[in-house]
Design an enzyme around this catalytic site. Structure first.
Site, mmCIF file in Angstrom:
data_model
loop_
_atom_site.group_PDB
_atom_site.id
_atom_site.type_symbol
_atom_site.label_atom_id
_atom_site.label_comp_id
_atom_site.label_asym_id
_atom_site.label_seq_id
_atom_site.Cartn_x
_atom_site.Cartn_y
_atom_site.Cartn_z
ATOM 1 N N TYR A 1 -12.751 -2.977 11.764
ATOM 2 C CA TYR A 1 -11.407 -2.390 11.633
ATOM 3 C C TYR A 1 -10.613 -2.593 12.924
ATOM 4 O O TYR A 1 -9.474 -3.055 12.901
ATOM 5 C CB TYR A 1 -11.552 -0.897 11.300
ATOM 6 N N SER B 1 -3.101 0.109 14.686
ATOM 7 C CA SER B 1 -3.831 1.372 14.860
ATOM 8 C C SER B 1 -4.118 1.571 16.334
ATOM 9 O O SER B 1 -4.327 0.594 17.073
ATOM 10 C CB SER B 1 -5.156 1.335 14.106
ATOM 11 N N SER C 1 1.267 3.411 -2.508
ATOM 12 C CA SER C 1 0.951 4.411 -3.538
ATOM 13 C C SER C 1 0.620 5.770 -2.938
ATOM 14 O O SER C 1 0.630 6.776 -3.648
ATOM 15 C CB SER C 1 -0.226 3.925 -4.397
ATOM 16 N N GLY D 1 0.819 -1.217 0.000
ATOM 17 C CA GLY D 1 0.000 0.000 0.000
ATOM 18 C C GLY D 1 0.845 1.256 0.000
ATOM 19 O O GLY D 1 0.598 2.193 0.759
ATOM 20 N N ALA E 1 -11.084 -4.754 15.254
ATOM 21 C CA ALA E 1 -10.795 -6.181 15.458
ATOM 22 C C ALA E 1 -9.633 -6.631 14.569
ATOM 23 O O ALA E 1 -8.771 -7.402 14.992
ATOM 24 C CB ALA E 1 -12.045 -7.011 15.159
ATOM 25 N N ASP F 1 -2.806 -7.426 -4.770
ATOM 26 C CA ASP F 1 -3.836 -7.325 -3.735
ATOM 27 C C ASP F 1 -3.410 -8.252 -2.595
ATOM 28 O O ASP F 1 -3.360 -9.478 -2.769
ATOM 29 C CB ASP F 1 -5.184 -7.763 -4.336
ATOM 30 N N VAL F 2 -3.132 -7.674 -1.433
ATOM 31 C CA VAL F 2 -2.584 -8.479 -0.333
ATOM 32 C C VAL F 2 -3.587 -9.487 0.220
ATOM 33 O O VAL F 2 -3.200 -10.414 0.938
ATOM 34 C CB VAL F 2 -2.054 -7.607 0.823
ATOM 35 N N LYS G 1 -7.150 -4.847 13.590
ATOM 36 C CA LYS G 1 -5.895 -4.298 14.121
ATOM 37 C C LYS G 1 -5.510 -4.974 15.438
ATOM 38 O O LYS G 1 -4.328 -5.195 15.716
ATOM 39 C CB LYS G 1 -6.022 -2.780 14.300
ATOM 40 N N ASN H 1 1.588 -2.576 5.543
ATOM 41 C CA ASN H 1 0.914 -1.286 5.768
ATOM 42 C C ASN H 1 -0.470 -1.231 5.126
ATOM 43 O O ASN H 1 -1.344 -0.512 5.619
ATOM 44 C CB ASN H 1 1.798 -0.168 5.196
HETATM 45 P P1 NAD Z 1 -4.649 5.227 2.580
HETATM 46 O O1 NAD Z 1 -6.063 4.880 2.272
HETATM 47 O O2 NAD Z 1 -4.166 6.586 2.258
HETATM 48 O O3 NAD Z 1 -3.668 4.176 1.901
HETATM 49 C C1 NAD Z 1 -3.939 2.803 1.939
HETATM 50 C C2 NAD Z 1 -3.059 2.079 0.942
HETATM 51 O O4 NAD Z 1 -3.365 0.680 1.011
HETATM 52 C C3 NAD Z 1 -3.291 2.520 -0.515
HETATM 53 O O5 NAD Z 1 -2.036 2.564 -1.162
HETATM 54 C C4 NAD Z 1 -4.141 1.376 -1.104
HETATM 55 O O6 NAD Z 1 -3.947 1.211 -2.496
HETATM 56 C C5 NAD Z 1 -3.567 0.193 -0.323
HETATM 57 N N1 NAD Z 1 -4.481 -0.957 -0.274
HETATM 58 C C6 NAD Z 1 -5.769 -0.993 0.125
HETATM 59 N N2 NAD Z 1 -6.264 -2.247 0.007
HETATM 60 C C7 NAD Z 1 -5.254 -3.018 -0.476
HETATM 61 C C8 NAD Z 1 -5.132 -4.392 -0.823
HETATM 62 N N3 NAD Z 1 -6.148 -5.251 -0.696
HETATM 63 N N4 NAD Z 1 -3.942 -4.827 -1.296
HETATM 64 C C9 NAD Z 1 -2.900 -3.982 -1.441
HETATM 65 N N5 NAD Z 1 -2.953 -2.671 -1.128
HETATM 66 C C10 NAD Z 1 -4.114 -2.192 -0.668
HETATM 67 O O7 NAD Z 1 -4.501 4.920 4.152
HETATM 68 P P2 NAD Z 1 -3.353 5.332 5.197
HETATM 69 O O8 NAD Z 1 -3.931 6.325 6.120
HETATM 70 O O9 NAD Z 1 -2.074 5.614 4.508
HETATM 71 O O10 NAD Z 1 -3.252 3.956 6.018
HETATM 72 C C11 NAD Z 1 -2.137 3.079 5.923
HETATM 73 C C12 NAD Z 1 -2.194 2.119 7.099
HETATM 74 O O11 NAD Z 1 -2.131 2.844 8.335
HETATM 75 C C13 NAD Z 1 -3.477 1.297 7.170
HETATM 76 O O12 NAD Z 1 -3.175 -0.019 7.589
HETATM 77 C C14 NAD Z 1 -4.294 2.011 8.225
HETATM 78 O O13 NAD Z 1 -5.210 1.161 8.860
HETATM 79 C C15 NAD Z 1 -3.202 2.472 9.177
HETATM 80 N N6 NAD Z 1 -3.600 3.593 10.024
HETATM 81 C C16 NAD Z 1 -3.849 4.824 9.508
HETATM 82 C C17 NAD Z 1 -4.199 5.864 10.353
HETATM 83 C C18 NAD Z 1 -4.448 7.267 9.847
HETATM 84 O O14 NAD Z 1 -4.810 8.131 10.679
HETATM 85 N N7 NAD Z 1 -4.271 7.564 8.589
HETATM 86 C C19 NAD Z 1 -4.302 5.645 11.730
HETATM 87 C C20 NAD Z 1 -4.058 4.373 12.217
HETATM 88 C C21 NAD Z 1 -3.678 3.346 11.359
#
Ligand code: NAD
Length: 250
Positions: free
Chosen positions: A157, A144, A16, A14, A159, A65-66, A161, A92
């Site tokens: 979500y 998270s 991108s 993830g 659960a 796709d993970v 994490k 991630n």
């Molecule tokens: P985001 O939505 O900006 O990015 C998510 C990324 O995951 C994207 O690149 C997407 O293409 C990729 N993705 C989604 N489903 C996928 C799949 N099935 N296979 C491969 N790639 C996939 O989100 P973010 O905020 O950058 O979150 C990244 C991580 O951090 C996540 O695990 C999220 O739960 C965690 N997180 C984020 C926050 C926050 O405040 N942003 C807080 C706690 C935890």
């Protein structure tokens, strides 16, 4: 913050955008070659590759796709064919969904668990085959703070994490004899597209609840991940690191 990660190969799922992009950039700044994965935002993924190359680093972006075992196996084969070995895997990729438990369908539940938790398992299983043979590796799972505080709008979500936290500890126990360290990073509010604010006031209200008085940046998580991949973290495994500006103090 830079560490000595030269001659190391990292896979970041993830990557991108958002936190994955921040992690990819920080690992690259410390000298690692980075393979990022994505399923959406093809152009953005190429943009991250370009950013890393502009820093003088080496990067690839691969579609995978993970949550799909065959995609993960194909990814592993492509990465090993191209790079020979993988030293770091950062799980991630994650998705979320704001719904009350009584509004969730089984399909909603399965989609979140498959990406966040099953994806972490599939990636770890696939890439540790090579790590075990080489007796070296680092896995960093992105959890998270919702796994500690709970949340009143996305039980699936939280659960997923919470599952990642338990998975991290158990995998650390299994893999420590093979020189593989497994840790988790638990972000608080980080400024990415995953967070949507209804108004500037709502964002300001949220910031006011954070002891350090700001929403985090993806680089804040990237710094912690780069440290966990560095030699300075050789004696750390099975741990959870909270990067949240003091929002949660478990
Ligand atoms: P985001 O939505 O900006 O990015 C998510 C990324 O995951 C994207 O690149 C997407 O293409 C990729 N993705 C989604 N489903 C996928 C799949 N099935 N296979 C491969 N790639 C996939 O989100 P973010 O905020 O950058 O979150 C990244 C991580 O951090 C996540 O695990 C999220 O739960 C965690 N997180 C984020 C926050 C926050 O405040 N942003 C807080 C706690 C935890």
């Amino acid at each position: 913050m830079q560490y000595d990660l030269k001659d190391k190969v990292a896979v970041v799922t993830g990557a991108s955008r958002g936190i994955g992009r921040g992690i990819a950039l920080e690992l690259a700044k410390s000298g690692a070659s980075v393979i990022g994965t994505f399923i959406t935002h093809n152009e953005a993924a190429n943009g991250v590759k370009g950013e890393i190359e502009a820093l003088g680093g080496e990067a690839d972006m691969m579609l995978a796709d993970v949550s799909l075992e065959q995609d993960v196996k194909n990814l592993r084969d492509r990465v090993i064919d191209s790079y020979g070995s993988v030293h770091f895997v950062v799980n991630n990729a994650g998705i979320h969904q704001h719904l009350k438990s009584w509004e969730l369908t089984l399909e909603d539940w399965n989609r979140i668990i498959s990406t966040n938790l099953t994806g972490t398992f599939l990636m770890s299983k696939a890439f540790t085959v090579d790590m075990k043979m080489r007796k070296y590796g680092r896995i960093v799972n992105i959890s998270s703070c919702a796994s500690y505080t709970g949340t009143d709008h996305e039980v699936h979500y939280a659960a997923s994490k919470g599952g990642i936290n338990s998975f991290t500890k158990s995998l650390a126990l299994e893999l420590s004899p093979f020189g593989i360290n497994v840790n988790a990073v638990s972000p608080g509010f980080i400024d990415t597209d995953m967070l949507v604010w209804d108004s500037d006031e709502q964002r300001a209200d949220t910031e006011a609840t954070i002891p350090l008085q700001r929403i985090g940046e993806p680089a804040d998580i990237g710094h912690m991940v780069a440290f966990l991949c560095s030699p300075g973290a050789d004696y750390i495994t099975g741990q959870m690191f909270h990067v949240n500006g003091g929002l949660v103090m478990p």
